[in-house]
Design an enzyme around this catalytic site. Structure first.
Site, PDB file in Angstrom:
ATOM      1  CB  ILE A 132      -0.890   0.138   1.269  1.00 28.62           C
ATOM      2  CG1 ILE A 132      -2.000  -1.066   0.960  1.00 28.62           C
ATOM      3  CG2 ILE A 132      -1.728   1.374   1.339  1.00 28.62           C
ATOM      4  CD1 ILE A 132      -2.944  -1.235   2.119  1.00 28.62           C
ATOM      5  N   GLY A 174       4.666   0.507   0.472  1.00 29.24           N
ATOM      6  CA  GLY A 174       5.949   0.136   0.324  1.00 29.24           C
ATOM      7  C   GLY A 174       6.031   0.100  -1.186  1.00 29.24           C
ATOM      8  CE1 TYR A 227       3.141   5.678  13.653  1.00 23.28           C
ATOM      9  CE2 TYR A 227       4.109   7.777  14.766  1.00 23.28           C
ATOM     10  CZ  TYR A 227       4.143   6.576  14.167  1.00 23.28           C
ATOM     11  OH  TYR A 227       5.400   6.014  14.038  1.00 23.28           O
ATOM     12  CG  ASN A 261      12.604  13.434  13.245  1.00 25.24           C
ATOM     13  OD1 ASN A 261      12.398  13.528  14.363  1.00 25.24           O
ATOM     14  ND2 ASN A 261      11.773  14.253  12.576  1.00 25.24           N
ATOM     15  NE  ARG A 271       3.818  18.784  11.025  1.00 25.17           N
ATOM     16  CZ  ARG A 271       4.699  17.917  10.558  1.00 25.17           C
ATOM     17  NH1 ARG A 271       5.130  17.527   9.483  1.00 25.17           N
ATOM     18  NH2 ARG A 271       5.594  17.197  11.408  1.00 25.17           N
TER      19      ARG A 271
HETATM   20  N1  UDP Z   1       8.421  20.574   8.529  1.00 26.32           N
HETATM   21  C1  UDP Z   1       8.736  21.669   7.811  1.00 26.32           C
HETATM   22  N2  UDP Z   1       7.912  21.723   6.713  1.00 26.32           N
HETATM   23  C2  UDP Z   1       7.548  20.873   6.014  1.00 26.32           C
HETATM   24  C3  UDP Z   1       7.961  19.581   6.876  1.00 26.32           C
HETATM   25  C4  UDP Z   1       7.995  19.430   8.170  1.00 26.32           C
HETATM   26  O1  UDP Z   1       8.926  22.872   8.802  1.00 26.32           O
HETATM   27  O2  UDP Z   1       7.120  20.899   4.940  1.00 26.32           O
HETATM   28  C5  UDP Z   1       9.053  20.542  10.132  1.00 26.32           C
HETATM   29  C6  UDP Z   1       7.867  20.031  11.083  1.00 26.32           C
HETATM   30  O3  UDP Z   1       7.265  21.099  11.484  1.00 26.32           O
HETATM   31  C7  UDP Z   1       8.802  19.208  12.246  1.00 26.32           C
HETATM   32  C8  UDP Z   1      10.174  18.984  11.520  1.00 26.32           C
HETATM   33  O4  UDP Z   1      10.139  19.777  10.150  1.00 26.32           O
HETATM   34  O5  UDP Z   1       9.399  20.384  13.187  1.00 26.32           O
HETATM   35  C9  UDP Z   1      10.218  17.639  11.223  1.00 26.32           C
HETATM   36  O6  UDP Z   1       9.015  17.084  10.402  1.00 26.32           O
HETATM   37  P1  UDP Z   1       8.868  15.561   9.987  1.00 26.32           P
HETATM   38  O7  UDP Z   1       7.525  15.659   9.464  1.00 26.32           O
HETATM   39  O8  UDP Z   1       9.929  15.544   8.875  1.00 26.32           O
HETATM   40  O9  UDP Z   1       9.110  14.603  10.772  1.00 26.32           O
HETATM   41  P2  UDP Z   1       8.184  14.281  12.422  1.00 26.32           P
HETATM   42  O10 UDP Z   1       9.428  15.293  13.408  1.00 26.32           O
HETATM   43  O11 UDP Z   1       7.028  15.118  12.209  1.00 26.32           O
HETATM   44  O12 UDP Z   1       8.438  13.249  12.855  1.00 26.32           O
END
Ligand code: UDP
Length: 324
Positions: free
Chosen positions: A34, A36, A140, A169, A281
């Protein structure tokens, strides 16, 4: 004896599958494709199956003599988990129960599980250690924590041996450039910033520049996917040698801000692109940094690629010639 790699066609699973094969293990990648990529399964056998179907799991255990299971098969979009928790509870929790049931009936008692720093929620302090409170702030994270708790109960009652690896990360790509990160939809900062560098996207949006951090953007702990792969192999050896079931953080204990990621991408790629300051976000903690002292001490893990420029350089090498 073989190793079942559930979700082995995905980003992290495919890197661990490669490493297992390099070390001489026979692997069977089990993936419903899905999210992968069939092209990411370049080593071992491939079985297209779904953990929602007992018959699929049963068939794999009937056909192969499975010694241990690596379990990466999960949905991992935090925002979607808030909108559609049912999807996450079924896929991440119920399907793991299905897998455990078939493992038990075949006398397979070792599992290495992909968990997450999202199980900690908003940490009281950083770096986060394994004994700190786990209060996930989205479904999640709750699904992953629920599976961790199921493992504890199964260990006590049924002798399950587990190593739970809580990633910070995951980032970067195979240094040989054979496999890499590709999600659809893509939400992760490094692939998105590389899309901006290659002109596929017009800009990169920084989600929040008013956090209580030195440059105002969020701080994360980026860990190279090949270092994650090493840790998984060490966790397998640990269980094979009779190690006690346990939980391990995998991070670098190095905090890197979103702005630092963007600047590193500009430097590594030699490309300039637009950077847009966007609102926060929802659900993003300001700072997530993990201590992996326990994994280093107990598993003997030593991350090799802690530097963000190296992580981004490997991701870029893959990104420029991505097959999928
Ligand atoms: N982030 C961002 N712009 C983007 C995607 C992510 O500023 O287009 C930021 C997000 O808010 C977080 C960090 O980058 O602070 C890492 O986000 P990601 O989604 O890569 O990993 P997460 O920490 O959510 O697992």
């Amino acid at each position: 004896m073989a190793i079942l790699v559930c979700g082995g066609a995905g980003y992290i699973g495919s890197h661990i599958n490669k490493q297992l094969n390099i070390e001489g293990y026979d692997t069977i990648v089990f993936d419903n494709l899905i999210y992968g990529h069939r092209e990411a399964v370049k080593w071992g056998e491939f079985v297209q199956g779904d953990l929602a179907n007992h018959i699929d799991i049963e068939a794999a255990f009937e056909k192969y003599d499975i010694e241990a299971v690596f379990h990466f098969a999960a949905y991992a979009y935090v925002g979607e988990s808030v909108e559609e928790p049912e999807k996450y509870y079924y896929n991440n929790v119920v399907n793991t129960l299905n897998l455990l049931k078939v493992m038990r009936s075949h006398g397979c008692n070792k599992i290495i599980f992909s968990s997450t720093c999202a199980t900690y929620g908003e940490p009281e302090k950083v770096p986060i250690t394994e004994d700190m409170p786990q209060n996930p702030i989205n479904p999640y994270g709750v699904t992953k924590l629920t599976v961790e708790r199921i493992f504890k109960d199964y260990a006590k009652a049924y002798g399950l041996k587990f190593a739970v690896l809580r990633y910070f990360n995951a980032a970067g790509a195979d240094p040989d450039g054979e496999i890499g990160e590709s999600h659809n939809p893509e939400t992760h900062i490094i692939p998105l910033v590389l899309d901006a560098a290659s002109g596929v996207r017009p800009d990169i949006k920084i989600f929040g520049t008013d956090y209580d951090t030195p440059d105002g953007s969020c701080i994360r702990d980026y860990i190279h996917v090949s270092d994650l792969a090493d840790a998984h192999l060490l966790a397998l050896h640990y269980l094979e040698n009779g190690g006690e079931s346990d939980f391990f953080n995998l991070g670098n204990a190095i905090g890197t801000s979103v702005l630092e990621v963007v600047n590193s991408a500009k430097k590594v790629t030699g490309r300039d692109f637009a950077v847009v300051h966007a609102p926060r976000r929802s659900g993003d903690p300001a700072k997530l940094v993990g201590s992996s002292e326990k994994a280093q001490r107990i598993l003997g893990w030593k991350p090799k690629y802690g530097d963000i420029d190296t992580i981004i350089a490997h991701a870029w090498k893959w990104h420029e010639n991505a097959e999928y």
